[in-house]
Design a protein around this motif. Structure first.
Motif, PDB file in Angstrom:
ATOM      1  N   GLN A  71      -7.593  -3.696  15.672  1.00 41.20           N
ATOM      2  CA  GLN A  71      -6.573  -2.841  15.079  1.00 41.20           C
ATOM      3  C   GLN A  71      -5.775  -3.610  14.026  1.00 41.20           C
ATOM      4  N   PHE A  72      -5.556  -2.967  12.889  1.00 44.36           N
ATOM      5  CA  PHE A  72      -4.764  -3.538  11.800  1.00 44.36           C
ATOM      6  C   PHE A  72      -3.645  -2.552  11.482  1.00 44.36           C
ATOM      7  N   LYS A  73      -2.407  -2.920  11.770  1.00 46.43           N
ATOM      8  CA  LYS A  73      -1.252  -2.090  11.428  1.00 46.43           C
ATOM      9  C   LYS A  73      -0.682  -2.614  10.121  1.00 46.43           C
ATOM     10  N   VAL A  74      -0.657  -1.757   9.111  1.00 49.48           N
ATOM     11  CA  VAL A  74      -0.247  -2.167   7.769  1.00 49.48           C
ATOM     12  C   VAL A  74       0.987  -1.374   7.360  1.00 49.48           C
ATOM     13  N   THR A  75       2.029  -2.084   6.929  1.00 45.71           N
ATOM     14  CA  THR A  75       3.256  -1.471   6.427  1.00 45.71           C
ATOM     15  C   THR A  75       3.554  -2.075   5.066  1.00 45.71           C
ATOM     16  N   PHE A  76       3.968  -1.233   4.113  1.00 47.36           N
ATOM     17  CA  PHE A  76       4.253  -1.735   2.774  1.00 47.36           C
ATOM     18  C   PHE A  76       5.196  -0.791   2.049  1.00 47.36           C
ATOM     19  N   PHE A  77       5.758  -1.298   0.951  1.00 49.66           N
ATOM     20  CA  PHE A  77       6.586  -0.486   0.066  1.00 49.66           C
ATOM     21  C   PHE A  77       5.776  -0.132  -1.169  1.00 49.66           C
ATOM     22  N   GLU A  78       5.804   1.156  -1.511  1.00 50.73           N
ATOM     23  CA  GLU A  78       5.247   1.645  -2.763  1.00 50.73           C
ATOM     24  C   GLU A  78       6.419   2.253  -3.513  1.00 50.73           C
ATOM     25  N   GLY A  79       6.898   1.526  -4.518  1.00 46.28           N
ATOM     26  CA  GLY A  79       8.157   1.922  -5.147  1.00 46.28           C
ATOM     27  C   GLY A  79       9.278   1.702  -4.142  1.00 46.28           C
ATOM     28  N   ASN A  80      10.092   2.717  -3.925  1.00 43.70           N
ATOM     29  CA  ASN A  80      11.186   2.621  -2.948  1.00 43.70           C
ATOM     30  C   ASN A  80      10.841   3.259  -1.615  1.00 43.70           C
ATOM     31  N   GLN A  81       9.577   3.615  -1.425  1.00 44.13           N
ATOM     32  CA  GLN A  81       9.177   4.310  -0.209  1.00 44.13           C
ATOM     33  C   GLN A  81       8.350   3.386   0.688  1.00 44.13           C
ATOM     34  N   ASN A 110      -6.178  -2.868  -2.228  1.00 37.28           N
ATOM     35  CA  ASN A 110      -5.261  -1.936  -2.873  1.00 37.28           C
ATOM     36  C   ASN A 110      -5.997  -1.294  -4.050  1.00 37.28           C
ATOM     37  N   ASP A 111      -6.508  -0.078  -3.831  1.00 43.15           N
ATOM     38  CA  ASP A 111      -7.236   0.644  -4.875  1.00 43.15           C
ATOM     39  C   ASP A 111      -6.305   1.599  -5.629  1.00 43.15           C
ATOM     40  N   LYS A 112      -5.001   1.450  -5.425  1.00 43.85           N
ATOM     41  CA  LYS A 112      -4.008   2.294  -6.089  1.00 43.85           C
ATOM     42  C   LYS A 112      -3.752   1.811  -7.517  1.00 43.85           C
ATOM     43  N   GLY A 113      -3.077   2.634  -8.292  1.00 42.94           N
ATOM     44  CA  GLY A 113      -2.691   2.275  -9.646  1.00 42.94           C
ATOM     45  C   GLY A 113      -1.324   1.621  -9.715  1.00 42.94           C
ATOM     46  N   VAL A 114      -0.751   1.274  -8.555  1.00 41.43           N
ATOM     47  CA  VAL A 114       0.561   0.611  -8.495  1.00 41.43           C
ATOM     48  C   VAL A 114       0.488  -0.580  -7.548  1.00 41.43           C
ATOM     49  N   ASP A 115       1.397  -1.535  -7.751  1.00 37.84           N
ATOM     50  CA  ASP A 115       1.485  -2.693  -6.866  1.00 37.84           C
ATOM     51  C   ASP A 115       2.082  -2.273  -5.524  1.00 37.84           C
ATOM     52  N   LEU A 116       1.665  -2.969  -4.470  1.00 36.06           N
ATOM     53  CA  LEU A 116       2.271  -2.798  -3.151  1.00 36.06           C
ATOM     54  C   LEU A 116       3.170  -4.001  -2.911  1.00 36.06           C
ATOM     55  N   LYS A 128      -3.038   6.596   0.989  1.00 32.07           N
ATOM     56  CA  LYS A 128      -4.331   6.779   0.321  1.00 32.07           C
ATOM     57  C   LYS A 128      -4.636   5.545  -0.516  1.00 32.07           C
ATOM     58  N   ASP A 129      -5.915   5.272  -0.677  1.00 29.81           N
ATOM     59  CA  ASP A 129      -6.402   4.198  -1.552  1.00 29.81           C
ATOM     60  C   ASP A 129      -5.988   2.798  -1.118  1.00 29.81           C
ATOM     61  N   VAL A 130      -5.691   2.634   0.161  1.00 29.27           N
ATOM     62  CA  VAL A 130      -5.473   1.305   0.742  1.00 29.27           C
ATOM     63  C   VAL A 130      -6.442   1.207   1.913  1.00 29.27           C
ATOM     64  N   TYR A 131      -7.282   0.165   1.913  1.00 26.42           N
ATOM     65  CA  TYR A 131      -8.344   0.042   2.903  1.00 26.42           C
ATOM     66  C   TYR A 131      -8.320  -1.331   3.557  1.00 26.42           C
ATOM     67  N   ILE A 132      -8.997  -1.402   4.704  1.00 28.95           N
ATOM     68  CA  ILE A 132      -9.271  -2.685   5.343  1.00 28.95           C
ATOM     69  C   ILE A 132     -10.790  -2.832   5.384  1.00 28.95           C
ATOM     70  N   ALA A 133     -11.286  -3.995   4.985  1.00 30.10           N
ATOM     71  CA  ALA A 133     -12.722  -4.260   5.008  1.00 30.10           C
ATOM     72  C   ALA A 133     -12.981  -5.582   5.732  1.00 30.10           C
ATOM     73  N   VAL A 134     -14.081  -5.620   6.464  1.00 31.67           N
ATOM     74  CA  VAL A 134     -14.540  -6.862   7.080  1.00 31.67           C
ATOM     75  C   VAL A 134     -15.870  -7.203   6.408  1.00 31.67           C
ATOM     76  N   VAL A 135     -15.912  -8.379   5.795  1.00 27.59           N
ATOM     77  CA  VAL A 135     -17.027  -8.776   4.939  1.00 27.59           C
ATOM     78  C   VAL A 135     -17.678 -10.034   5.493  1.00 27.59           C
ATOM     79  N   LYS A 175      -1.978  -3.933  -8.128  1.00 28.68           N
ATOM     80  CA  LYS A 175      -2.844  -2.760  -8.190  1.00 28.68           C
ATOM     81  C   LYS A 175      -4.285  -3.196  -8.437  1.00 28.68           C
ATOM     82  N   LYS A 176      -5.215  -2.419  -7.862  1.00 30.64           N
ATOM     83  CA  LYS A 176      -6.656  -2.657  -8.028  1.00 30.64           C
ATOM     84  C   LYS A 176      -7.040  -4.098  -7.685  1.00 30.64           C
TER      85      LYS A 176
END
Length: 131
Positions: A89-99, A36-42, A11-18, A70-71
């Motif tokens: 297609q954009f495949k995005v993988t990241f760590f949020e904390g330890n997950q 990254n519209d989350k309240g934590v760093d990715l 949630k709160d992670v988007y891809i935009a084409v501008v 974040k933000k």
């Protein structure tokens, strides 16, 4: 045991084409961004992109971002207009904390255009957004 595996929803992670003006070449270019519209760093954000149709497939583009605060947002790539006739297609993988989380974002063919522009979160510009 498959039922015991929980895959968290991104949630709160988007891809935009501008569509942006390029002052150096005096052109309007289409650029892809991750937001990254989350309240934590990715951390360790990996992005793998390609375009495809029934007859064609583009080469694969990979980008790594060590930390996406974040933000905030970061540019992924310049997108030539010829790609808009393909599914992008954009495949995005990241760590949020330890997950570790991942999500695939898809811009269907011909959905990136000037008529589809909408406000983009955090960026104060208009573009095409996939959530």
């Amino acid at each position: 045991m498959k039922k015991d595996i929980q895959i968290p929803e991104v949630k709160d992670v988007y891809i935009a084409v501008v569509n942006e003006h390029n002052d150096i070449y005096n052109t309007n270019d289409w650029n892809a961004y991750i937001i990254n519209d989350k309240g934590v760093d990715l951390e360790m954000v990996l992005i793998v992109t390609n375009g495809y149709s029934d007859e064609k497939i583009t080469s694969t583009f990979r980008k790594k971002i060590d930390v996406l605060p974040k933000k905030s947002y970061a540019k992924i790539e310049l997108m030539p207009e010829e790609l808009f006739a393909l599914n992008n297609q954009f495949k995005v993988t990241f760590f949020e904390g330890n997950q570790m989380l991942d999500k695939t974002y898809l811009f269907r063919k011909n959905t990136i255009n000037l008529k589809a522009l909408q406000p983009i979160p955090l960026m104060d510009v208009k573009g095409v957004l996939v959530k």
